[in-house]
Design a protein around this motif. Structure first.
Motif, PDB file in Angstrom:
ATOM      1  N   LYS A  41       0.832  -1.213   0.000  1.00  0.00           N
ATOM      2  CA  LYS A  41       0.000   0.000   0.000  1.00  0.00           C
ATOM      3  C   LYS A  41       0.864   1.259   0.000  1.00  0.00           C
ATOM      4  CE  LYS A  41      -1.979  -1.137   3.931  1.00  0.00           C
ATOM      5  NZ  LYS A  41      -1.323  -2.449   4.241  1.00  0.00           N
ATOM      6  N   SER A  42       1.787   1.303   0.957  1.00  0.00           N
ATOM      7  CA  SER A  42       2.655   2.494   1.051  1.00  0.00           C
ATOM      8  C   SER A  42       3.459   2.664  -0.221  1.00  0.00           C
ATOM      9  CB  SER A  42       3.602   2.360   2.237  1.00  0.00           C
ATOM     10  OG  SER A  42       2.861   2.307   3.431  1.00  0.00           O
ATOM     11  N   THR A  43       3.940   1.556  -0.756  1.00  0.00           N
ATOM     12  CA  THR A  43       4.745   1.620  -1.978  1.00  0.00           C
ATOM     13  C   THR A  43       3.936   2.259  -3.103  1.00  0.00           C
ATOM     14  OG1 THR A  43       5.892  -0.361  -1.268  1.00  0.00           O
ATOM     15  CG2 THR A  43       6.109   0.259  -3.588  1.00  0.00           C
ATOM     16  N   PHE A  85       2.237  10.912   5.971  1.00  0.00           N
ATOM     17  CA  PHE A  85       3.068   9.722   6.128  1.00  0.00           C
ATOM     18  C   PHE A  85       2.523   8.833   7.226  1.00  0.00           C
ATOM     19  CE2 PHE A  85       5.652  13.134   4.504  1.00  0.00           C
ATOM     20  CZ  PHE A  85       6.359  12.542   3.468  1.00  0.00           C
ATOM     21  N   GLN A  86       2.729   7.535   7.032  1.00  0.00           N
ATOM     22  CA  GLN A  86       2.323   6.554   8.035  1.00  0.00           C
ATOM     23  C   GLN A  86       2.995   6.869   9.374  1.00  0.00           C
ATOM     24  OE1 GLN A  86       2.917   2.662   6.454  1.00  0.00           O
ATOM     25  NE2 GLN A  86       1.781   1.647   8.069  1.00  0.00           N
ATOM     26  N   GLU A  87       4.264   7.312   9.304  1.00  0.00           N
ATOM     27  CA  GLU A  87       5.005   7.573  10.548  1.00  0.00           C
ATOM     28  C   GLU A  87       5.119   9.083  10.817  1.00  0.00           C
ATOM     29  OE1 GLU A  87       7.909   6.919   7.154  1.00  0.00           O
ATOM     30  OE2 GLU A  87       5.887   6.351   7.780  1.00  0.00           O
ATOM     31  N   ALA A 161      -2.844   9.782   1.364  1.00  0.00           N
ATOM     32  CA  ALA A 161      -2.776   9.625   2.819  1.00  0.00           C
ATOM     33  C   ALA A 161      -2.441   8.179   3.148  1.00  0.00           C
ATOM     34  CB  ALA A 161      -4.104  10.040   3.437  1.00  0.00           C
ATOM     35  N   ASP A 162      -1.321   7.989   3.852  1.00  0.00           N
ATOM     36  CA  ASP A 162      -0.868   6.646   4.217  1.00  0.00           C
ATOM     37  C   ASP A 162      -1.257   6.375   5.666  1.00  0.00           C
ATOM     38  OD1 ASP A 162       0.287   4.210   4.176  1.00  0.00           O
ATOM     39  OD2 ASP A 162       2.319   4.907   3.689  1.00  0.00           O
ATOM     40  N   GLU A 163      -2.225   5.494   5.860  1.00  0.00           N
ATOM     41  CA  GLU A 163      -2.741   5.159   7.198  1.00  0.00           C
ATOM     42  C   GLU A 163      -3.038   6.413   8.019  1.00  0.00           C
ATOM     43  OE1 GLU A 163      -3.536   2.196   7.862  1.00  0.00           O
ATOM     44  OE2 GLU A 163      -2.237   0.886   6.697  1.00  0.00           O
TER      45      GLU A 163
HETATM   46 MG   LIG Z   1       2.485   1.133   4.800  1.00  0.00          MG
END
Ligand SMILES: [Mg+2]
Ligand SMILES: Nc1ncnc2c1ncn2[C@@H]1O[C@H](COP(=O)(O)OP(=O)(O)OP(=O)(O)O)[C@@H](O)[C@H]1O
Lengths: 225, 318
Positions: A41-43, A85-87, A161-163
């Motif tokens: 997903k992130s990729t 970002f997810q993080e 939007a990542d997570e």
């Molecule tokens: Mg991810």
């Protein structure tokens, strides 16, 4: 708006994150990408934002073939993308205001302009009164919303939007999804990666499901499987 | 889509925007230096000392050259006359030379006086006794007016003396001054080599400082790039930081050298007094201070540019 044709993505480590991905997201649409951890997903989002390069196939975003976006064109291309970002990836030695202002500062906006837009974005995510705080002094969910404000402050054409709800309680998650829907309603193309299947089904938008780097289903908009 | 990123702007606004971006970067770099006072102080101190050393050597050299040229001018000229010049003509020549605007005093040394002097100084008294006639010519000892000589004027004067019909040859009484000048030439070159080495050291120091600050602000650089910062935008604060370090270092070097000159001026004046000389130790002239600052700034810029080219590429996504 976003078209993938036989896209492969292999990291330099050798991991094949995406394999023969074909998909199409219309201009002004809102779509979800889901799948288990490590599915890619992130990729997928990183390829659209040009944070990574795909290794085979073709990606076209808003009529631009990403293979031809190189060198000096990369910054200009990225100014039309908003990314959460997810993080989180906030700057922890800067205030909330400065973090959100970053996309406007790098593209050389004037200060009055920046202040007005940053405050509007913070108001939208409900953090206007915390603009002078440092991110450390904020909860995980609040930090996530600072990231969202930063992603929309420069009014990008595409919002990735990542997570974005990874750290939020169910009610706040729902509010955040509704917020993304509002951005979508003013014409922004929105793509959200999330593994919170229950919630994204309730949003009744197209869902792209990945498994081990391949598209499993590309379900239509009416909440169906 | 790209059209949004390039808003139509009139030239005036483009220039203002460009200027304000540079001022922002400059203020930002200055702010970074102030936020890390110890680190900046150490770096600029090292730069300052590295620049102060060649500047100080340069001053020592420049002052020594002044000493050498002052003493070189004080040298007397010995004019040896041809053997056939009669004592009367020698006296007449001396009288006419005394009227020369550049001559303070002339003393005639007859062949007999010259021989007596030679006998006393050489210790070959007995051998000289054997000579049937005096082999030495008459000579004129000319004391030139030093105040009127500068640059090559002394050489010109010497040439004019040699051209006199009665003259056999003329020479300066200053071999040791020539040796001093030769020595100073070697030192001059040594100072240049030292300066080149220390300039290299300054480049390395600034390069390393910038490298560290690039790595400390890695995350910030990455995020800036992900939101569309151009390479120029990312580099600018680092380049300004290099220039500022170099300039402040050069300023420090100037202070160090000026302090040293001030400390030495008293003792040097005392020593000069013992030699009945008016000599004063000169500090850096305004023009040299400007040069020093310019060198500091340029070294800072080059050092940071090299570091930025080398290390930003490691971070750049894509
Ligand atoms: Mg991810
Ligand atoms: N920077 C990287 N270098 C090498 N391999 C990577 C990198 N990032 C991800 N991968 C690999 O690519 C695959 C897909 O990762 P990705 O981060 O896209 O998954 P994801 O669906 O976002 O997972 P999650 O739900 O845990 O965030 C994984 O097998 C992962 O190991």
């Amino acid at each position: 708006m976003i078209h993938f044709t036989d896209v492969h993505m292999r990291y330099t480590s050798g991991a094949e994150a995406l394999k023969r991905v074909n998909l199409s997201i219309d201009k002004g649409a809102m779509a979800f990408v889901t799948g288990r951890s490590g599915a890619g997903k992130s990729t997928l989002l990183r390829l659209i934002a040009l944070i990574e390069r795909h290794t085979r196939g073709q990606i076209i975003v808003n009529g631009q073939n990403l293979e031809r976006v190189t060198g000096r064109r990369i910054p200009l291309y990225r100014r039309n993308i908003g990314f959460t970002f997810q993080e989180h990836r906030l700057l922890y030695d800067r205030t909330v205001f400065d973090n959100v202002a970053l996309p406007l500062v790098v593209s050389g906006h004037r200060y009055q302009d920046i202040r007005r837009r940053v405050q509007a974005a913070l108001d939208k995510v409900g953090l206007l009164e915390k603009q002078k705080h440092l991110p450390i002094a904020l909860s995980g969910g609040e930090q996530q919303r600072v990231g969202i404000a930063r992603a929309v402050v420069h009014r990008p054409a595409v919002l990735l939007a990542d997570e974005p709800t990874g750290n939020l309680d169910p009610i706040l998650s729902w509010d955040t999804m509704k917020l993304f829907e509002q951005f979508n309603q003013v014409g922004v193309t929105v793509v959200i990666a999330s593994h919170d299947l229950d919630m994204i089904r309730r949003m009744r938008k197209p869902i792209i499901t990945l498994r081990e780097g391949r598209i499993l289903t590309s379900a239509g908009g009416e909440g169906g499987e | 889509m790209t059209a949004r990123a390039r808003l139509p702007m009139d030239p005036g606004r483009v220039v203002t925007a460009w200027l304000s971006q540079h001022i922002q970067a400059l203020l930002y770099s200055a702010g970074q230096m102030c936020r890390n006072p110890l680190g900046s102080l150490l770096t600029t101190a090292v730069i300052g000392i590295s620049l102060a050393l060649p500047a100080a050597f340069y001053l020592v050299l420049a002052n020594s050259e002044r000493v050498a040229s002052a003493w070189g001018g004080a040298a007397r000229v010995t004019l040896f006359l041809k053997m056939d010049v009669t004592p009367e003509r020698a006296q007449a020549l001396a009288t006419s030379l005394r009227g020369h605007p550049r001559v303070l005093d002339v003393r005639v040394i007859s062949p007999d006086e010259a021989l007596a002097e030679f006998r006393r100084a050489s210790g070959f008294g007995d051998a000289i006794e054997q000579l049937e006639e005096n082999p030495l010519p008459a000579a004129l000892l000319i004391q030139p007016d030093n105040a009127r000589f500068g640059g090559t004027a002394m050489e010109e004067f010497l040439a004019a003396m040699r051209a006199l019909p009665e003259a056999d040859t003329a020479q300066f009484d200053r071999q040791w001054v020539q040796r001093l000048v030769a020595l100073l030439n070697i030192l001059h070159r040594a100072v240049l080599i030292l300066a080149a080495l220390l300039a290299l050291a300054v480049l390395l120091i600034i390069g390393n400082t910038i490298r560290l600050s690039i790595y400390n602000r890695r995350t910030e650089i990455e995020i800036n790039m992900l939101f569309g910062a151009t390479g120029a935008f990312i580099q600018r604060p680092f380049l300004y930081s290099g220039i500022l370090h170099g300039l402040v270092g050069a300023l420090l070097a100037w202070l160090l050298v000026s302090g040293a000159v001030r400390l030495l001026q008293g003792p040097v004046a005392e020593l000069a007094g013992l030699y009945a000389s008016e000599f004063v130790l000169h500090g850096l002239a305004a023009e040299n201070v400007v040069k020093l600052l310019g060198i500091g700034g340029v070294l800072g810029w080059v050092g940071s540019w090299l570091a930025v080219q080398r290390h930003l590429r490691d971070i750049t996504p894509l």
